[in-house]
Write a protein that holds these residues in place. Structure first.
Motif, PDB file in Angstrom:
ATOM      1  N   UNK A   1      39.633  84.648 -13.586  1.00  0.00           N
ATOM      2  CA  UNK A   1      39.316  84.070 -14.840  1.00  0.00           C
ATOM      3  C   UNK A   1      39.755  85.065 -15.832  1.00  0.00           C
ATOM      4  N   UNK A   2      40.622  84.637 -17.051  1.00  0.00           N
ATOM      5  CA  UNK A   2      41.079  85.604 -18.098  1.00  0.00           C
ATOM      6  C   UNK A   2      40.579  85.135 -19.307  1.00  0.00           C
ATOM      7  N   UNK A   3      40.066  86.125 -20.059  1.00  0.00           N
ATOM      8  CA  UNK A   3      39.537  85.999 -21.281  1.00  0.00           C
ATOM      9  C   UNK A   3      39.538  87.374 -22.206  1.00  0.00           C
ATOM     10  N   UNK A   4      39.071  87.013 -23.367  1.00  0.00           N
ATOM     11  CA  UNK A   4      39.058  88.192 -24.333  1.00  0.00           C
ATOM     12  C   UNK A   4      37.931  88.472 -24.694  1.00  0.00           C
ATOM     13  N   UNK A   6      36.894  89.517 -27.319  1.00  0.00           N
ATOM     14  CA  UNK A   6      36.506  89.099 -28.904  1.00  0.00           C
ATOM     15  C   UNK A   6      36.076  87.659 -28.715  1.00  0.00           C
ATOM     16  N   UNK A   7      36.604  86.815 -27.775  1.00  0.00           N
ATOM     17  CA  UNK A   7      36.243  85.390 -27.524  1.00  0.00           C
ATOM     18  C   UNK A   7      35.953  85.193 -26.166  1.00  0.00           C
ATOM     19  N   UNK A   8      34.835  85.501 -25.500  1.00  0.00           N
ATOM     20  CA  UNK A   8      34.218  85.323 -24.154  1.00  0.00           C
ATOM     21  C   UNK A   8      34.001  83.988 -23.885  1.00  0.00           C
ATOM     22  N   UNK A   9      33.942  83.138 -24.996  1.00  0.00           N
ATOM     23  CA  UNK A   9      33.638  81.458 -24.876  1.00  0.00           C
ATOM     24  C   UNK A   9      34.995  80.954 -24.200  1.00  0.00           C
ATOM     25  N   UNK A  10      36.236  81.682 -24.613  1.00  0.00           N
ATOM     26  CA  UNK A  10      37.477  80.894 -23.945  1.00  0.00           C
ATOM     27  C   UNK A  10      37.807  81.534 -22.777  1.00  0.00           C
ATOM     28  N   UNK A  11      37.406  80.843 -21.810  1.00  0.00           N
ATOM     29  CA  UNK A  11      37.977  81.409 -20.453  1.00  0.00           C
ATOM     30  C   UNK A  11      39.145  80.339 -19.747  1.00  0.00           C
ATOM     31  N   UNK A  12      40.077  80.932 -19.038  1.00  0.00           N
ATOM     32  CA  UNK A  12      41.229  80.405 -18.444  1.00  0.00           C
ATOM     33  C   UNK A  12      41.157  80.873 -17.098  1.00  0.00           C
ATOM     34  N   UNK A  13      41.438  79.989 -16.209  1.00  0.00           N
ATOM     35  CA  UNK A  13      41.424  80.233 -14.686  1.00  0.00           C
ATOM     36  C   UNK A  13      42.828  80.512 -14.499  1.00  0.00           C
ATOM     37  N   UNK A  14      43.210  81.704 -13.712  1.00  0.00           N
ATOM     38  CA  UNK A  14      44.560  82.080 -13.472  1.00  0.00           C
ATOM     39  C   UNK A  14      44.546  82.389 -11.997  1.00  0.00           C
ATOM     40  N   UNK A  15      45.742  82.600 -11.592  1.00  0.00           N
ATOM     41  CA  UNK A  15      46.170  82.729 -10.172  1.00  0.00           C
ATOM     42  C   UNK A  15      46.884  84.216  -9.967  1.00  0.00           C
ATOM     43  N   UNK A  16      47.101  84.905 -11.122  1.00  0.00           N
ATOM     44  CA  UNK A  16      47.951  86.033 -10.995  1.00  0.00           C
ATOM     45  C   UNK A  16      47.688  86.639 -12.602  1.00  0.00           C
ATOM     46  N   UNK A  17      48.054  87.924 -12.549  1.00  0.00           N
ATOM     47  CA  UNK A  17      47.954  88.705 -13.769  1.00  0.00           C
ATOM     48  C   UNK A  17      49.108  89.642 -13.973  1.00  0.00           C
ATOM     49  N   UNK A  18      49.695  89.939 -15.058  1.00  0.00           N
ATOM     50  CA  UNK A  18      50.918  90.684 -15.234  1.00  0.00           C
ATOM     51  C   UNK A  18      50.237  91.769 -16.241  1.00  0.00           C
ATOM     52  N   UNK A  19      50.388  93.028 -15.961  1.00  0.00           N
ATOM     53  CA  UNK A  19      50.137  93.940 -17.230  1.00  0.00           C
ATOM     54  C   UNK A  19      51.424  94.124 -17.789  1.00  0.00           C
TER      55      UNK A  19
END
Length: 124
Positions: A1-4, A6-19
């Motif tokens: 799950x990716x989110x900020x 600043x806006x924790x209510x907006x969450x997006x499911x992800x399968x990978x993360x790139x720094x």
């Protein structure tokens, strides 16, 4: 799950993360053997900010001349025909890690062009 945070209510499911960031530039701790040799031999030095109160702050950027992008040695003397540009000078110059913008007289392209011109006209 990716989110900020600043806006924790907006969450997006992800399968990978790139720094996608750059670590801060610091030639004093660089593992690059060329940079370390330039520092060790006194052929290069870190850039320093000088403040009105007389204090200085050494930055991790390599010190180069503003006009020609030539390396500045440990004594403060430009090293003739040794040019440095790009990320190693971040802090001395700014935004060196960005991509040139099309149809703009981009400072990164002007710097590269100036260095190439100096190299092509050098004769001794």
């Amino acid at each position: 799950m990716a989110y900020s945070e600043l806006f924790p209510e907006y969450k997006v499911p992800v399968t990978g993360v790139i720094e996608a960031r750059l670590a801060s530039i610091d030639i004093r701790i660089s593992k690059n053997p060329l940079i370390q040799d330039l520092l060790k031999t006194g052929m290069a030095r870190p850039y320093e900010l000088h403040f009105k109160d007389g204090s200085t702050e050494q930055l991790g950027a390599m010190d180069v001349t503003t006009e020609t992008a030539e390396l500045i040695d440990n004594d403060g003397t430009p090293v003739p025909n040794v040019y440095v540009c790009g990320i190693t000078t971040e802090g001395r110059h700014w935004l060196t890690n960005g991509s040139p913008i099309p149809s703009v007289n981009d400072v990164r392209l002007r710097m590269a062009d100036m260095i190439a011109n100096q190299m092509m006209t050098y004769s001794e």
